[in-house]
Structure formats: structure tokens, C-alpha cells
Design an enzyme around this catalytic site. Structure first.
Site, PDB file in Angstrom:
ATOM      1  N   HIS A 198       0.810  -1.224   0.000  1.00  0.00           N
ATOM      2  CA  HIS A 198       0.000   0.000   0.000  1.00  0.00           C
ATOM      3  C   HIS A 198       0.841   1.272   0.000  1.00  0.00           C
ATOM      4  O   HIS A 198       0.359   2.338  -0.361  1.00  0.00           O
ATOM      5  CB  HIS A 198      -1.019  -0.001   1.153  1.00  0.00           C
ATOM      6  CG  HIS A 198      -0.436   0.385   2.476  1.00  0.00           C
ATOM      7  ND1 HIS A 198       0.229  -0.502   3.272  1.00  0.00           N
ATOM      8  CD2 HIS A 198      -0.398   1.567   3.132  1.00  0.00           C
ATOM      9  CE1 HIS A 198       0.635   0.116   4.372  1.00  0.00           C
ATOM     10  NE2 HIS A 198       0.263   1.386   4.312  1.00  0.00           N
ATOM     11  N   ASP A 209       7.604  -7.020   8.258  1.00  0.00           N
ATOM     12  CA  ASP A 209       6.436  -6.141   8.211  1.00  0.00           C
ATOM     13  C   ASP A 209       6.681  -4.873   7.383  1.00  0.00           C
ATOM     14  O   ASP A 209       5.798  -4.410   6.679  1.00  0.00           O
ATOM     15  CB  ASP A 209       6.058  -5.754   9.651  1.00  0.00           C
ATOM     16  CG  ASP A 209       4.689  -5.104   9.750  1.00  0.00           C
ATOM     17  OD1 ASP A 209       3.749  -5.645   9.144  1.00  0.00           O
ATOM     18  OD2 ASP A 209       4.564  -4.058  10.425  1.00  0.00           O
ATOM     19  N   HIS A 261       7.646  -2.238   2.102  1.00  0.00           N
ATOM     20  CA  HIS A 261       7.568  -0.781   1.986  1.00  0.00           C
ATOM     21  C   HIS A 261       8.941  -0.103   1.836  1.00  0.00           C
ATOM     22  O   HIS A 261       9.145   0.710   0.939  1.00  0.00           O
ATOM     23  CB  HIS A 261       6.858  -0.186   3.197  1.00  0.00           C
ATOM     24  CG  HIS A 261       5.552  -0.842   3.525  1.00  0.00           C
ATOM     25  ND1 HIS A 261       4.705  -1.317   2.555  1.00  0.00           N
ATOM     26  CD2 HIS A 261       4.945  -1.107   4.712  1.00  0.00           C
ATOM     27  CE1 HIS A 261       3.621  -1.837   3.141  1.00  0.00           C
ATOM     28  NE2 HIS A 261       3.748  -1.724   4.439  1.00  0.00           N
TER      29      HIS A 261
END
Ligand code: BG6
Length: 536
Positions: free
Chosen positions: A217, A274, A279
Site C-alpha cells: 500500500h 512487516d 515498503h
């Protein structure tokens, strides 16, 4: 028609073009389609997916034929009770800019619920019947569908197998074939290089790559998309964007929140899986990649893969001086006393899971050889702040140094990902009036030249999921990670995980909640003659 695309930028009401120009394809409206969400009652559905759908509805971007079906295990739920739950979630959501009853009434008619256990084959007949019922009236000729897996990774493989064997997602080798059928997969995509490769092999044995949308995202964030525009739509940066002019790059994703109710997931994941595997490495790839020949999905992804493959692998010998892990202890965050990680629910009292990591990477290619890329991320840090900071070399001759003028800082270009989205360039100026003569007591001070999205565009940037869902509906894949990209990122991360997981930290370094991280991380960056930035 604008050039294609790094993410759909729809014709949102008053979004003016600026010196940065429009980023992606202009879309009047998404393709007619039905979205099926596995994990309909989950957190992601309530906090991200429905707010994004609501915003798309408010901006008239959903096709009139659009419908969404939530799949959940609660047998007592009905279309109406599901609608009510989603309405409550929207009214609580920070991502809904203004809840309008009229928008809701229209959207509610497009929402359905289907009970069933997605790990059981029988559920898929029920889903098919529900889809047929809905599509028969809405889009009998154009039954496009996408299946959103907002579920824990443990059921992922089972669901994709059922989607294929039930015929709900037939393999389509021709990307232009209609009706289309796509699947959208949330991270984590795999738990290691090996499991990610297994997952890719399974998925690609059932579907074509162009049917699989792997979500990261961060790529949907406006400011992240802007990295490419900033770099390649301006000619002034490119000559400087290399080892000759840049001394190091810091990429930070600091979070103020702790693990919240996700202790169970987090214990398995930790900050490296994570945040780094996805990201942070995506931010690194966008910052360091070569210009693609065009802005098509594959051209951009090819360049990202190339640069990820050039990242030097960490080894057991290099890890101690290249990477730091830590856990937060109790402290004050947002004015409240908060628990340390080992006292969070579902977390082992002797947990070895890091909530913070700082890692120095090197990219072995002509552009970047010798330039450290320093990445860090942590939970319960002093504030929520993500940025890419590019520090340039100090001037070759410091004629203004000395004589109490303070320390001369190198120029720093900062791409602020969130919050206060924008870009600033820090440089030195002469403090007015302070000089007696240019050679004596000249005072030099750093100042910022600043661009702020809100000031320039007057509008808050669209939440990532809004952009990403629209992209799935129009078949735009630039902002989704391809199988080889995911594997290239795991190859970088795997040696670190293997080493840390087989060498428990004794003791585990710590940092108080509400701080900027452990002292060990300060020592790590000091080896590069630098300091972590601490945004005010
Ligand atoms: C998610 C992680 O992918 O990203 C979370 O699983 C993290 O742990 C989140 O909090 C951060 O995203 P954002 O958009 O809130 O910065």
C-alpha cells in the site's frame, strides 16, 4: 490522453495540475465489475477497503454496475446486517473525508454479503450463485470480477486453489480478454524467500501474472508515486543523482503506534518482514532505479527489479556492523504511559521479535557504488514520520568553516512521504548583517526551500487504497509488485532474518517508547560519518 501511468489518477473534483503535472492515466470511471472480499468482517475491510470504496463512490468513480460482496463466516449475517456494519465502520473512519447519507444510500445498494468458510470447497458454489444473482441484473454481458484476499496468509493458498478449481478465476493468458478475473493479495507475500517462491509458483501455475495484484500500500501513497515524477520529470536532479554528488540516503518509516491488537501476527513477522521486505525496499528501489523507457507497468517494474538485484547481500560477517535490531520498552507516547513490547497482549515475555531495525545497504552498480542507503523503521517511535532524505556531498573546500560559525551542514533533499507531504531542499545561506567582512565572522545558517502538497493543491492527498482499488478496476499494475520483484526483495532480506533468528540478541537492544530508537542505531550511522535525522 495523458501518458500512461503510475497509478490511476482519476478526475477527482478540483485537483489542479501543478508544476508536477498529473501523475497517471486519467480515468473517468472504473470498469464495471464485482469485487469479492474474503475477510469481510476483518480490520482491513473496515478500516481501509470500505472507506476507499466510499470515497470512490463519492467521487462518482465506481461504475453503476459495480457491486461488492463480503464473504464471512458469520452465518447470522445478511446483506442488510453487513451493510449496517460497514456503515458504522465508515462513520468511525478517519479516511472518510465527509460522510454523506446520499452517497451511502447509493453505495449500500451495491453491497452484498455471502456467508461461507472460504477454506471449504462448498463455499465457492454459494459465492458463484450470489455472483450470478447480482450480475444477472447489473452486468449480464460484462461479468468482470476481482477477488480480494483480506485474510491471514495461512489460508491464502487454500483460497487461490479453490478460486481456480471452482472456475471463478479462470486462467486468462490474454490481458485484454473479457470478462476479466483478477485476484488481489495483501502482504505478507510469503514468510521467507522460500515460501514466497512457493507461493509465486502456485499462483502462476493457476493464473497469469497479469491477473495477480500484489498490494504494497505504500506504492499507493501520493508522495511515493511522486518520487518517479520528481526524479524524471525534472532535469536538474538527474546529473546529481549518483555517487559523485550524493553522500548517503536515509529512508525512514517511523510509527508512533505500538503493535496494538496485532501481537500474534507481529510476533511472527517483526519489523523486517512487516516493513523492510516491502515498503522500505520499495522506497529504496524508486529512489535508486534507472529511468525506465516508459511509464508502463512492466517498464517500471523491470527497473525496480534491476536495482533490487544490485543490492549487496548481507552476510553473517557484515551483519553486526550493518544492522541493528531493538524492541521498545515502556515509555510515554502521545502523552500517555504505554507498555513495552514484551508486555503487549499475545507477545512472549522473552520475545526476540524486533520492533525496530536500522540497516545499511549498498547498491553495487555504476550509479551507487559506495553510497550507503540507511533504512530504519520502528513502532512506538517519537512520531509517525516517513521520508526519503538524500544527503549531498559537502562542498569540496570549506572556506566558511571555523571561527565560531557553527557546523556547515551538507545539502539535504527530503521527500516527505507522510505526514505533511511535500519536498524540501536544505541549503546554506549567509545570515543577514552578521558579517563584518566576508572573511571574518561570517555567519552561515541552513534554511529550507519547501513545497507542501496541501499548500500547493489545497486538498489532502487520496488515501492509498483508493488509488489501488481503482487501479485494480482499470487493470493498471504499475503500483503492484510483480513476482520477480517480490522474490528479489526477499533475497535481500532473507540473510538478515536467517542470521538474527539463529543468533538471539543477548540482551536485546531497547529504546523507550516515544523515542527515536536505540543508541546502537546511532552508532551504526556514525560509521558513515552521519546522524539520523530527527524531524521536529
Ligand atoms: C503495514 C504494516 O503494512 O503498514 C503495519 O503491517 C504498519 O504494521 C503499516 O503500521 C504502516 O502503514 P501506514 O500507511 O499507516 O504508514
Amino acid at each position: 490522453m495523458s501518458t500512461s501511468v503510475a497509478g490511476a489518477v482519476a478526475k477527482r473534483a478540483p485537483r489542479p495540475t501543478s508544476q508536477f503535472g498529473a501523475l497517471g492515466a486519467h480515468v473517468d470511471r472504473a470498469d464495471p465489475c464485482t469485487m469479492v472480499i474474503f475477510g469481510a468482517m476483518g480490520d482491513l475491510t473496515k478500516r481501509k477497503l470500505f472507506p476507499a470504496l466510499y470515497q470512490l463512490a463519492a467521487e462518482h468513480l465506481l461504475a453503476p454496475e459495480f457491486a461488492v460482496i463480503g464473504i464471512g463466516r458469520e452465518p447470522g449475517d445478511t446483506d442488510d446486517s453487513f451493510r449496517e456494519k460497514m456503515r458504522a465502520a465508515l462513520q468511525e473512519s478517519d479516511e472518510v473525508r465527509h460522510f454523506d447519507d446520499e452517497v451511502w444510500k447509493k453505495l449500500a445498494q451495491q453491497i452484498y454479503y455471502c456467508g461461507g468458510d472460504a477454506s471449504e470447497e462448498a463455499a465457492y458454489q454459494g459465492i458463484e450463485q450470489k455472483l450470478n444473482l447480482i450480475e444477472k441484473d447489473r452486468a449480464p454481458e460484462d461479468r468482470n470480477r476481482f477477488f480480494y484476499l483480506a485474510v491471514p496468509p495461512s489460508v491464502f493458498q487454500t483460497i487461490v486453489r479453490h478460486l481456480a478449481s471452482s472456475g471463478l478465476v479462470p486462467r486468462r493468458d490474454d490481458p485484454a480478454a473479457r470478462p476479466w478475473a483478477r485476484i488481489v493479495v495483501e502482504k505478507p507475500f510469503g514468510h521467507s524467500l522460500e515460501t514466497a517462491c512457493q507461493l509465486n509458483a502456485l499462483v502462476l501455475s493457476l493464473f497469469a501474472e497479469h491477473q495477480v495484484y500484489r498490494i504494497d500500500h505504500f506504492l499507493g501513497k501520493e508522495t511515493v508515486q511522486n518520487v518517479l515524477v520528481f526524479r524524471f520529470a525534472n532535469s536538474i536532479w538527474e546529473p546529481l543523482w549518483n555517487r559523485q554528488w550524493i553522500s548517503h540516503v536515509q529512508i525512514t518509516a517511523a510509527e508512533a503506534v505500538g503493535v496494538e491488537a496485532r501481537g500474534k501476527y507481529y510476533e511472527e513477522a517483526g519489523v523486517v518482514r512487516d516493513m523492510f521486505q516491502n515498503h522500505l525496499l520499495q522506497l529504496l528501489a524508486l529512489t535508486a532505479m534507472e529511468p525506465p523507457p516508459g511509464m508502463t507497468a512492466d517498464a517500471v517494474r523491470d527497473e525496480k527489479v534491476k536495482v533490487l538485484k544490485s543490492v549487496r547481500w548481507l552476510t553473517p560477517e557484515s551483519i553486526p556492523s550493518s544492522a541493528v535490531r531493538a524492541q521498545y520498552t515502556a515509555g510515554v507516547a502521545g502523552g500517555n504511559l504505554v507498555a513495552g513490547y514484551r508486555d503487549e497482549p499475545d507477545v512472549a515475555r522473552n520475545s526476540q521479535t524486533p520492533t525496530y531495525a536500522a540497516v545499511r545497504f549498498h547498491i553495487d552498480n555504476w550509479r551507487w557504488r559506495g553510497v550507503p542507503f540507511l533504512l530504519r523503521s520502528g513502532k512506538r517511535m517519537a512520531k509517525r514520520y516517513s521520508e526519503i532524505a538524500v544527503t549531498f556531498q559537502a562542498p569540496p573546500h570549506l572556506m566558511f568553516g571555523g571561527n565560531g560559525q557553527g557546523e556547515l551542514q551538507p545539502n539535504v533533499l527530503v521527500l516527505r512521504v507522510q505526514p505533511n507531504e511535500g519536498i524540501s531542499l536544505n541549503f546554506q545561506v549567509k545570515v543577514p548583517g552578521a558579517a563584518v567582512a566576508l572573511t571574518q565572522e561570517l555567519e552561515v545558517a541552513p534554511v529550507d526551500m519547501d513545497f507542501s502538497y496541501t499548500e500547493a493543491f489545497g486538498e489532502t492527498t487520496a488515501p492509498a487504497y483508493e488509488t489501488l482499488l481503482l487501479d485494480v478496476m482499470i487493470g493498471e499494475m504499475t503500483l503492484f509488485t510483480r513476482s520477480d520483484e517480490v522474490e528479489a526483495a526477499w533475497k535481500i532480506i532473507d540473510p538478515l532474518l536467517l542470521h538474527w533468528e539463529s543468533h538471539p540478541a543477548n540482551p536485546m537492544p531497547t529504546y523507550p517508547a516515544g523515542s527515536w530508537g536505540p543508541a546502537e542505531a546511532d552508532r551504526l550511522i556514525s560509521l558513515d560519518g552521519a546522524r539520523w535525522r530527527t524531524p521536529i
